[in-house]
Scaffold this active site. Structure first.
Site, PDB file in Angstrom:
ATOM      1  N   HIS A 125      -2.190   8.150   3.293  1.00 31.57           N
ATOM      2  CA  HIS A 125      -1.656   6.748   3.237  1.00 31.57           C
ATOM      3  C   HIS A 125      -0.428   6.814   2.119  1.00 31.57           C
ATOM      4  O   HIS A 125      -0.777   6.971   0.981  1.00 31.57           O
ATOM      5  CB  HIS A 125      -2.418   5.487   2.819  1.00 31.57           C
ATOM      6  N   CYS A 126       0.852   6.688   2.346  1.00 35.63           N
ATOM      7  CA  CYS A 126       1.813   6.713   1.226  1.00 35.63           C
ATOM      8  C   CYS A 126       2.303   5.232   0.941  1.00 35.63           C
ATOM      9  O   CYS A 126       2.896   4.788   1.761  1.00 35.63           O
ATOM     10  CB  CYS A 126       2.953   7.520   1.862  1.00 35.63           C
ATOM     11  N   LEU A 127       2.043   4.929  -0.286  1.00 34.62           N
ATOM     12  CA  LEU A 127       2.457   3.472  -0.724  1.00 34.62           C
ATOM     13  C   LEU A 127       4.053   3.541  -0.911  1.00 34.62           C
ATOM     14  O   LEU A 127       4.865   2.495  -0.749  1.00 34.62           O
ATOM     15  CB  LEU A 127       2.137   3.226  -1.928  1.00 34.62           C
TER      16      LEU A 127
END
Length: 274
Positions: A125-127
């Site tokens: 998951h890439c913020l």
């Protein structure tokens, strides 16, 4: 729903950084170096604008493309499940159940605590894109990192070239601006370059970040018991690359060319391709 992903502080920070670097590179460094009105200046501005535009398109694609959700009706194939009980890793189709979604998970799918769902072929998951990187948007993320690395390195080279010929004339504040911005661009180029090398490694081995860490443990356990371990989805370098970027080399660097992707519920393994 997809537009709500843009309401994120890290994502807004990326937009501001991209705009700031683009403006400073064109209207400060290229202008001071060779002048935007000159042939060399126009050419450099055109090249940098080209890569910046591709970076922006890839960024938007990474944000807007859904990474892939497990269908609510998904049930593992019973024959594959029985076979996997006798031969682990066959077709990568071991029976896996998500304790949070209370559904079966296909091979390579994982539950994301941020998105609160299982994501197909989840990498992480890439913020910075406020989205998961998974089966359907991994290519967009990969070329985003590529174009961002090229753009930042290009900007750094322009900055260094400009600073070598610029006469600061005792203007300490201007000199400090060049030093601070140059250090920042070198750090950004190094970070993006390292990230690009990492994802090139993952791509040629047909791995995700999650699978890499799982493989490290599996290899240690296999070595401990006197066995050999090989990642089951690692077919060959060419097949691994085309599974992500597609079979048409002319479309490899197009972030939205994903017609080669299937349902993401099953993947060929080494045994199947031998």
């Amino acid at each position: 729903m997809k537009c709500q992903r843009f309401f994120s502080i890290p994502l807004s920070a990326v937009f501001l950084l991209m705009g700031f670097v683009y403006y400073i590179t064109l209207f400060v460094f290229i202008e001071d170096w060779v002048g935007l009105q000159s042939s060399a200046g126009s050419l450099n501005a055109l090249i940098f604008t080209f890569f910046s535009s591709l970076c922006l398109v890839s960024f938007l694609a990474s944000v807007l493309i859904d990474p892939g959700q497990v269908p609510a009706s998904y049930v593992p194939d019973l024959e594959q499940t029985r076979a996997s009980d006798q031969q682990p890793n066959k077709n990568g189709a071991q029976s896996r159940h998500c304790d949070k979604c209370f559904t079966y998970k296909p091979p390579r799918a994982h539950h994301c605590r941020v998105c609160r769902r299982c994501v197909l072929r989840m990498d992480h998951h890439c913020l910075w894109i406020n989205n998961c990187v998974g089966y359907r948007n991994y290519k967009a993320f990969f070329v985003l990192v590529l174009y961002a690395a090229i753009g930042s390195i290009y900007s750094t080279v322009v900055l260094i070239s400009c600073s070598f010929q610029k006469d600061f004339g005792g203007r300490f504040h201007l000199k400090m601006f060049y030093v601070i911005f140059g250090a920042g661009m070198i750090a950004l180029s190094g970070t993006l370059g390292t990230l690009l090398v990492w994802h090139i490694y993952l791509t040629i081995h047909n791995m995700t970040t999650i699978e890499y860490h799982e493989a490290v443990r599996a290899e240690w356990l296999a070595r401990k018991s006197g066995q050999n371990y090989r990642h089951p989805f690692n077919l060959s370098v060419y097949k691994n690359i085309t599974s992500v970027l597609g079979p048409n080399m002319l479309k490899w660097l197009c972030p939205t060319a994903v017609s080669h992707l299937k349902d993401g519920l099953a993947f060929p393994i080494l045994r199947d391709s031998s």
